[in-house]
Design an enzyme around this catalytic site. Structure first.
Site: not given
Lengths: 431, 282
Positions: A219, A223, A247-248, A291
């Site tokens: 922040h 972004s 959107k997310d 894994e």
């Protein structure tokens, strides 16, 4: 911090006013993921994976806390309590499959998040700290996932623990005492299982703490975006809410569909059948594999099959495996190209798509394959490329490459090169 | 600036170092591969691709088949193999009623304690008891079986790749090695006390063919007990023991996915609507 045009939080009633003066938590949320956070308007779906990673961290903590209520970290009963969860605990099978596949999905979204960061050079100034904290989160995730995989006390749990702690045994002189100290014995047993359980419970909360720092650091500059051009004016941004919450939200829906399709219909597809055999120190599995999310790094570990001068092969592999991740810490200072986005970097783009990505795929396949030819030789070529890419190619191309012309602004990139539109948008009054 | 340059210079040297070390290993490996004969693998068969009632996203248990499989386990497998994660009470899930489960449990002897003397003894099972092990401990199991401990079967179909098909194929697959195989791989011949089976990863296993003749088990529902039928039934039963919640899992999955699909479509439409104002007009 924020852009000068960021919307300000206005408490709307008596209670929120009261709260805002004493504990401004709603203000914090408003500025973090609400309308008070201006975000570039041109983010693609690749910018969705940070939110998804946070979501899967929460899934892991919630399902993990429930599982811990029914699990017993004791080598005598750990395998049986896992089966107790699967058979007798109400919805226990769902909790366990959600947790096991949640780990895989956490890694999938984090790998895509890292991939985004690498292609768009999100690690460059002024976002170095976000990247560094991200690498810390990734390392903590690997440690947590490894210890979690030991808990069911199946064959792969036991032999995985033995192999991974054995890596420390490669350190000259002090290696063996360190391995014994880590395990609390000469082989994985109750002492190791107990401490792994304790740490497996603790580390996710440490991850959550570093995630808060990661988001805090995000922040400060805000972004990045697919053009790599910094935000200039208000017309370059939209408020996080409602634009990116919406959107997310859609991205989250897609992720949940894929996740629950795995949980309900293919819950064991990403696991190894041997882990449904109880741990047996006297019987070594034919192929010990970790894994899937560790495969590329496991391939690097095993690629070093020959002593290099006075360095034993095993030590060389261990150093290379750790170095392969630790070198990410130096990326902001290795890649000095002033251009961030791979879209405007012709040379970088070629090495990225035709070098790094194929090398990672080869390492992934070889890490999951038995240690035999042709996998060993393929993994050696891919390992060599991996180190050359980050440590040699990236520094060199960042100084010799001629970047393609960048758009003037995010607004121009979105709305086209119509100068009038750009001018009009750019002159909108800053609040 | 000079400091930053030196960071990159060090990185280039380190990067070249790793690359040289691993390429050196590559050269040595390539030389060895060219000069030494690679240890060949003995070829084994992939499990047969059989059809199961519980296959696929809509799969359901075939209770009659599971009950037949229980009978095969009970009369054949249980002589050597335990089923320690399965309780008698669980059998209500495959179509037995409470009384049948009680009677079945009571027909088994489980370890107990003499209420008077406190000595170890056996007593008839209760529905809450688990299937008893045929051997008191691993030493006894090894000693009775030529040193090979018969594994517990509760999770067998999950503990092998393509487990249900594998168990059925293995049980049907016992056969002496073919001439061609022996000509090419003399080591594929079964050693003393071993039995050849093309589905077993190293081709020879300690367990002799357990299902050898039709009618070895008499099914209560009149199904003809061929070796194939018995193999499939017990493999189906062991799929149930490995994951009794499998069908419930799949049945729960559908409403979850349908709900999520609906929610995702709504999320997409609201995203579209919210972004409409700021999207460039085409």
């Amino acid at each position: 911090m924020s852009f000068p045009w960021a919307r300000q939080y206005e408490p709307s009633n008596g209670f929120t006013k009261f709260l805002d003066e004493r504990l401004p938590l709603p203000r914090l949320v408003y500025n973090a993921i609400g309308a008070g956070y201006p975000v570039p308007r041109n983010l693609s779906y690749f910018w969705n994976f940070g939110v998804l990673a946070g979501f899967f961290l929460v899934v892991q903590i919630v399902t993990g806390v429930v599982l811990a209520m029914h699990y017993a970290a004791n080598a005598q009963v750990a395998f049986a309590t896992t089966e107790h969860i699967m058979r007798d605990v109400n919805w226990g099978w769902l909790m366990r499959y959600a947790h096991a596949n949640g780990a895989s999905f956490f890694f999938i979204v984090v790998y895509l998040h890292i991939f985004r960061g690498l292609f768009y050079s999100s690690y460059k100034a002024p976002r170095e700290m976000i990247w560094l904290l991200g690498v810390v989160i990734f390392l903590l995730m690997m440690a947590t996932a490894f210890m979690g995989y030991v808990l069911p006390w199946g064959q792969m749990s036991f032999w995985g623990a033995k192999v991974i702690t054995g890596l420390f045994g490669a350190i000259p002189l002090v290696g063996e005492p360190i391995q014994v100290w880590l395990l609390g014995g000469f082989a994985p047993d109750n002492a190791a299982l107990n401490r792994f359980f304790s740490l497996h419970f603790l580390l996710p909360f440490v991850i959550a703490g570093v995630v808060i720092l990661h988001i805090w650091a995000l922040h400060i500059p805000g972004s990045s975006n697919p053009t790599g051009v910094e935000v200039k004016t208000e017309s370059d941004t939209v408020p996080f809410h409602p634009y990116y919450t919406a959107k997310d939200g859609f991205g989250l829906g897609i992720a949940l569909l894929l996740y629950f399709a795995m949980v309900f219909f293919l819950p064991n597809a990403l696991g190894h059948p041997d882990n449904y055999i109880e741990a047996n120190p006297l019987s070594t599995p034919a192929h010990i594999v970790p894994e899937w999310y560790f495969w590329p790094f496991y391939a690097i570990l095993r690629a070093f099959t020959v002593d290099f001068f006075f360095v034993p092969a095993k030590l060389m592999g261990v150093i290379a495996m750790f170095a392969s991740i630790l070198l990410w810490f130096f990326l902001p200072w290795l890649d000095k190209s002033p251009v961030r986005s791979g879209h405007y970097r012709p040379m970088f783009r070629k090495f990225f798509w035709f070098g790094l990505i194929p090398a990672m795929i080869v390492l992934f396949i070889c890490g999951g394959a038995p240690a035999e030819e042709p996998f060993v030789m393929l993994s050696q070529i891919a390992t060599a490329y991996y180190f050359l890419h980050f440590l040699v190619i990236l520094p060199i191309i960042s100084s010799v490459e001629k970047p393609e012309p960048l758009p003037y602004s995010i607004t121009e990139a979105v709305l086209g090169s119509d100068k009038k539109v750009v001018k009009g948008e750019n002159t909108s009054p800053a609040v | 600036m000079t400091k930053l340059l030196s960071v990159r210079l060090v990185a280039i040297l380190v990067g070249l170092g790793f690359a040289v070390a691993v390429l050196w290993a590559f050269v040595v490996g390539a030389y060895n591969a060219a000069t030494e004969e690679a240890a060949g693998h003995v070829p084994y068969e992939k499990p047969m691709d059989l059809a199961w009632s519980f296959d696929g996203p809509f799969g359901k248990w075939d209770h009659a088949q599971l009950q037949r499989g229980l009978k095969v386990y009970d009369e054949v497998c249980s002589a050597c193999h335990s089923l320690k994660f399965v309780a008698f009470r669980d059998l209500e899930q495959i179509g037995y009623d409470e009384g049948q489960v009680k009677a079945y449990a009571a027909s088994k002897q489980v370890p107990g304690i003499d209420p008077v003397t406190g000595e170890a003894t056996t007593r008839p099972g209760l529905p809450t008891d688990y299937f008893p092990s045929p051997y008191p401990n691993n030493v006894a199991a090894a000693s009775a079986n030529n040193n090979a401990i018969p594994p517990d079967l509760s999770l067998m179909t999950k503990a092998r790749g393509d487990g249900t098909n594998y168990v059925a194929s293995l049980l049907m697959g016992y056969a002496p090695p073919s001439e061609e195989l022996l000509a090419e791989h003399p080591e594929a011949a079964p050693g003393p006390g071993l039995h050849h089976n093309p589905y077993f990863p190293n081709l020879n296993l300690a367990m002799a063919a357990p299902l050898t003749t039709a009618g070895q088990v008499t099914y209560d529902d009149g199904t003809e007990a061929t070796v194939e039928q018995m193999s499939k039934d017990v493999a189906a039963f062991l799929t149930w023991t490995a994951e009794p919640t499998m069908v419930k899992r799949k049945q729960t999955g559908w409403p979850v996915l349908i709900f999520l699909l609906f929610a995702t479509v709504l999320a997409y439409m609201s995203k579209k609507q919210i972004w409409a104002a700021v999207k460039p007009k085409k």
